[in-house]
Scaffold this motif. Structure first.
Motif, PDB file in Angstrom:
ATOM      1  N   ALA A  95       0.817  -1.227   0.000  1.00 34.00           N
ATOM      2  CA  ALA A  95       0.000   0.000   0.000  1.00 34.00           C
ATOM      3  C   ALA A  95       0.846   1.269   0.000  1.00 34.00           C
ATOM      4  CB  ALA A  95      -0.964  -0.016   1.179  1.00 34.00           C
ATOM      5  N   PRO A  96       1.791   1.453   0.940  1.00 35.72           N
ATOM      6  CA  PRO A  96       2.576   2.689   0.924  1.00 35.72           C
ATOM      7  C   PRO A  96       3.521   2.804  -0.272  1.00 35.72           C
ATOM      8  CG  PRO A  96       3.381   1.227   2.639  1.00 35.72           C
ATOM      9  CD  PRO A  96       2.093   0.654   2.140  1.00 35.72           C
ATOM     10  N   LEU A  97       3.810   1.694  -0.956  1.00 38.38           N
ATOM     11  CA  LEU A  97       4.682   1.745  -2.132  1.00 38.38           C
ATOM     12  C   LEU A  97       3.919   1.949  -3.432  1.00 38.38           C
ATOM     13  CD1 LEU A  97       7.287  -1.048  -1.285  1.00 38.38           C
ATOM     14  CD2 LEU A  97       7.735   1.404  -1.508  1.00 38.38           C
ATOM     15  N   THR A  98       2.612   2.081  -3.353  1.00 39.52           N
ATOM     16  CA  THR A  98       1.807   2.307  -4.553  1.00 39.52           C
ATOM     17  C   THR A  98       2.251   3.581  -5.270  1.00 39.52           C
ATOM     18  OG1 THR A  98      -0.128   1.164  -3.650  1.00 39.52           O
ATOM     19  CG2 THR A  98      -0.526   2.751  -5.413  1.00 39.52           C
ATOM     20  N   GLY A  99       2.551   3.450  -6.546  1.00 44.08           N
ATOM     21  CA  GLY A  99       2.959   4.597  -7.356  1.00 44.08           C
ATOM     22  C   GLY A  99       4.407   5.004  -7.198  1.00 44.08           C
ATOM     23  N   LYS A 100       5.134   4.387  -6.270  1.00 48.13           N
ATOM     24  CA  LYS A 100       6.522   4.763  -6.003  1.00 48.13           C
ATOM     25  C   LYS A 100       7.486   3.985  -6.918  1.00 48.13           C
ATOM     26  CE  LYS A 100       5.033   7.301  -2.616  1.00 48.13           C
ATOM     27  NZ  LYS A 100       5.445   7.174  -1.210  1.00 48.13           N
ATOM     28  N   ILE A 101       8.645   4.575  -7.163  1.00 45.36           N
ATOM     29  CA  ILE A 101       9.731   3.852  -7.821  1.00 45.36           C
ATOM     30  C   ILE A 101      10.418   2.991  -6.769  1.00 45.36           C
ATOM     31  CG2 ILE A 101      11.935   4.040  -9.042  1.00 45.36           C
ATOM     32  CD1 ILE A 101      10.970   6.705 -10.172  1.00 45.36           C
ATOM     33  N   LEU A 102      10.437   1.699  -7.009  1.00 44.48           N
ATOM     34  CA  LEU A 102      11.101   0.758  -6.108  1.00 44.48           C
ATOM     35  C   LEU A 102      12.384   0.295  -6.791  1.00 44.48           C
ATOM     36  CD1 LEU A 102      11.589  -2.452  -5.231  1.00 44.48           C
ATOM     37  CD2 LEU A 102      10.985  -0.840  -3.447  1.00 44.48           C
ATOM     38  N   SER A 137       3.491  -0.577  -8.174  1.00 45.37           N
ATOM     39  CA  SER A 137       4.731   0.176  -8.035  1.00 45.37           C
ATOM     40  C   SER A 137       5.517   0.142  -9.341  1.00 45.37           C
ATOM     41  CB  SER A 137       5.585  -0.399  -6.903  1.00 45.37           C
ATOM     42  OG  SER A 137       4.911  -0.328  -5.664  1.00 45.37           O
ATOM     43  N   ARG A 138       6.480   1.045  -9.457  1.00 44.77           N
ATOM     44  CA  ARG A 138       7.335   1.132 -10.653  1.00 44.77           C
ATOM     45  C   ARG A 138       8.670   0.467 -10.292  1.00 44.77           C
ATOM     46  NH1 ARG A 138       7.266   7.423 -11.690  1.00 44.77           N
ATOM     47  NH2 ARG A 138       8.114   6.859 -13.751  1.00 44.77           N
TER      48      ARG A 138
END
Length: 225
Positions: A95-102, A137-138
Motif C-alpha cells: 500500500a505505501p509503495l503504490t505509485g513509487k519507484i522501487l 509500483s514502478r
C-alpha cells in the motif's frame, strides 16, 4: 530533449538502511544533497543509524523511521533487505509503495564450502518477485554489483564502477540512473528490461569470488560507452 533529472529534488527511502549496502548508498546520497529516509522494522534503530549518518556526512537531511513510514514519505525507495525476508517485507508494504519507484538491489546468493553461488528464484529474479508483489509500483533493479566496503568508505573520493539499471518503465530507470550518477565516480547505465535482472543479481557471486581471490573490492565497467 528532456531536462536532466535533479536527484536533489527527490526524497529517497532506504529499506534496510542499517545494513551494509543500504548504509553506503544512504551516506553517499546524503552527502550529494539528497534527502534520505532510513527505514527499519525498528524505528528507534533507524533513527540511531540516521544520527550516525548525519554525523558522518555533516548534513541534516537524513532521518530514520519504520519501514511503512519510510515507504510512504519517499519518492524513490531502495530495497536493500536480506533475500530471506524480501518477499515478506515487500508484501507488507504494497500500500505505501503504490505509485513509487522501487529500486531492488537484493542478490539471491548462497554460500557453502565452495564459496558463493546463485540461488533460484521462482519468479525469474528477485526484481521480478518484487514486481509480482508490488503490481502498483514502478519496479526497477540496480546497485547489485557495487562493493559495500567501498560505499562505506567516505574517505574514497570516488566509487569507480558502473551500475546497470533495469526496468520496463524508462522514466523510472532514468531517475535511478540519475541517483547512480549523483555518486562521484559512478555511472548509471540502462541494462535492459526487468526480465534480464537475474544475471545481474547473480553476477555478484562472481564478484565476491574475485574479491576473495584477489583481495580487492571489484565492480563492473561497461566499455565503449
Amino acid at each position: 530533449m528532456t531536462a536532466p533529472i535533479d536527484p536533489t529534488t527527490l526524497t529517497v527511502g532506504v529499506l534496510g538502511g542499517t545494513g551494509a549496502q543500504g548504509t553506503g548508498l544512504a551516506l553517499h546520497w546524503a552527502r550529494a544533497g539528497i534527502s534520505v529516509v532510513i527505514g527499519s522494522r525498528d524505528a528507534g534503530r533507524a533513527e540511531v543509524a540516521a544520527k550516525e549518518y548525519r554525523e558522518a556526512t555533516g548534513v541534516d537531511h537524513v532521518r530514520g523511521t519504520d519501514n511503512a513510514t519510510c515507504a510512504a514519505e519517499s519518492d524513490v525507495v531502495l530495497a536493500a533487505i536480506p533475500w530471506e525476508s524480501h518477499a515478506e517485507t515487500l508484501h507488507g508494504l504494497a500500500a505505501p509503495l503504490t505509485g513509487k519507484i522501487l529500486v531492488d538491489c537484493v542478490n539471491p546468493i548462497g554460500f557453502d564450502k565452495k564459496g558463493p553461488y546463485p540461488l533460484p528464484v521462482e519468479e525469474g529474479s528477485v526484481a521480478q518477485q518484487a514486481e509480482h508483489l508490488l503490481p502498483q509500483s514502478r519496479v526497477t533493479a540496480a546497485f547489485h554489483n557495487v562493493s559495500a566496503v567501498l560505499l562505506a568508505d567516505l574517505e574514497q573520493s570516488e566509487v569507480d564502477c558502473d551500475v546497470l539499471v533495469l526496468g520496463d518503465d524508462r522514466d523510472a530507470t532514468d531517475v535511478v540512473r540519475a541517483l547512480a550518477d549523483a555518486i562521484p565516480g559512478m555511472r548509471g547505465i540502462y541494462g535492459g528490461r526487468l526480465r534480464n535482472a537475474y544475471q545481474v543479481e547473480c553476477l555478484t557471486a562472481n564478484l565476491i569470488a574475485i574479491n576473495r581471490r584477489y583481495k580487492v573490492h571489484a565492480g563492473i565497467k561497461i566499455t565503449d560507452l
